[in-house]
Design an enzyme around this catalytic site. Sequence first.
Site, mmCIF file in Angstrom:
data_model
loop_
_atom_site.group_PDB
_atom_site.id
_atom_site.type_symbol
_atom_site.label_atom_id
_atom_site.label_comp_id
_atom_site.label_asym_id
_atom_site.label_seq_id
_atom_site.Cartn_x
_atom_site.Cartn_y
_atom_site.Cartn_z
ATOM 1 N N GLU A 48 -8.631 4.158 6.495
ATOM 2 C CA GLU A 48 -8.702 4.683 7.873
ATOM 3 C C GLU A 48 -7.889 3.845 8.777
ATOM 4 O O GLU A 48 -8.392 2.750 8.813
ATOM 5 C CB GLU A 48 -10.319 4.733 8.108
ATOM 6 C CG GLU A 48 -10.653 5.180 9.402
ATOM 7 C CD GLU A 48 -10.221 6.692 9.712
ATOM 8 O OE1 GLU A 48 -10.261 7.572 8.737
ATOM 9 O OE2 GLU A 48 -9.645 6.762 10.638
ATOM 10 N N CYS A 79 -0.296 6.456 3.390
ATOM 11 C CA CYS A 79 -1.347 7.201 4.028
ATOM 12 C C CYS A 79 -1.633 6.577 5.294
ATOM 13 O O CYS A 79 -0.778 6.266 6.222
ATOM 14 C CB CYS A 79 -2.474 7.599 3.260
ATOM 15 S SG CYS A 79 -3.355 9.157 3.868
ATOM 16 N N HIS A 179 -1.121 9.357 -2.181
ATOM 17 C CA HIS A 179 -1.733 8.222 -2.714
ATOM 18 C C HIS A 179 -1.290 8.147 -4.127
ATOM 19 O O HIS A 179 -2.112 8.506 -4.950
ATOM 20 C CB HIS A 179 -3.515 8.473 -2.719
ATOM 21 C CG HIS A 179 -4.110 8.210 -1.139
ATOM 22 N ND1 HIS A 179 -4.299 7.206 -0.759
ATOM 23 C CD2 HIS A 179 -4.030 9.248 -0.335
ATOM 24 C CE1 HIS A 179 -4.755 7.386 0.309
ATOM 25 N NE2 HIS A 179 -4.684 8.521 0.708
ATOM 26 N N GLU A 181 -1.515 5.653 -5.663
ATOM 27 C CA GLU A 181 -2.530 4.634 -6.675
ATOM 28 C C GLU A 181 -3.663 5.559 -7.051
ATOM 29 O O GLU A 181 -4.807 4.878 -7.747
ATOM 30 C CB GLU A 181 -2.873 3.482 -5.635
ATOM 31 C CG GLU A 181 -4.046 3.933 -4.438
ATOM 32 C CD GLU A 181 -3.490 4.799 -3.301
ATOM 33 O OE1 GLU A 181 -2.083 5.188 -3.309
ATOM 34 O OE2 GLU A 181 -4.135 4.912 -2.308
HETATM 35 N N1 GLN Z 1 -5.906 10.289 8.478
HETATM 36 C C1 GLN Z 1 -6.362 8.805 8.275
HETATM 37 C C2 GLN Z 1 -6.106 7.864 9.260
HETATM 38 O O1 GLN Z 1 -5.791 8.218 10.266
HETATM 39 C C3 GLN Z 1 -5.691 8.314 6.870
HETATM 40 C C4 GLN Z 1 -6.114 8.959 5.567
HETATM 41 C C5 GLN Z 1 -5.828 8.542 4.559
HETATM 42 O O2 GLN Z 1 -5.349 7.006 4.324
HETATM 43 N N2 GLN Z 1 -6.305 8.921 3.262
HETATM 44 O O3 GLN Z 1 -6.249 6.835 8.836
#
Ligand code: GLN
Length: 200
Positions: A48, A79, A179, A181
């Site tokens: 996040e 991400c 991802h 990982e």
């Molecule tokens: N959308 C998420 C964010 O704003 C990221 C999601 C993720 O890392 N799987 O942090």
Amino acid sequence: MTTIGILALQGAFLEHEAMVKRLGAQTVQVRKPQQLDALDGLILPGGESTTMGLVAERWGLVEPLRGWVRSGRPVWGTCAGLILLAERATGQKAGGQPLIGGLDVTVSRNYFGRQSESFESFLVAPVPGDPPVRALFIRAPAIVESGEEVTVLATVAGHAEEEVAVAVSQGTLLATAFHPELTDDLRWHAFFLERVRAAS
Ligand code: GLN
């Protein structure tokens, strides 16, 4: 021995660590600025990005991370890590969120969020000519704009039939919206380690 730091404030850092170790490099879970000194490469994991940015700020890591990224050493953001690396993000929480920046792109934070929380897709491999790689997208961002120095490595179908970038590089920076990982496929990690070894 190659040493890869993994920002370990929140999110999928243990999964990255396991994959880097399987490839024979050593890892450091980064929680303090001074741990950055000994690293050959750095991974910013998924999770996040707002939480990660706020914790990084509280722990005095934002400026040291900015310095590290701008020093030209290899960094890979996956991400939420891609969001942190981006120079510009849309769809941020009110008041914004601290970004590390360095990667000349605009990310749309929850680009795929509304159509589905998560999905998988097969993407071109990081090494051209290799078989496609399975990619997992979880509330994933997309790269909706990239600067001249940025090379797009993979795209997927986005809204309104546009193709959006989901893997890019810029000098020693690498970023993926998905991802690796969380799969069994080590090829993206091997690709990053190659880049780290080439840079050091
Ligand atoms: N959308 C998420 C964010 O704003 C990221 C999601 C993720 O890392 N799987 O942090």
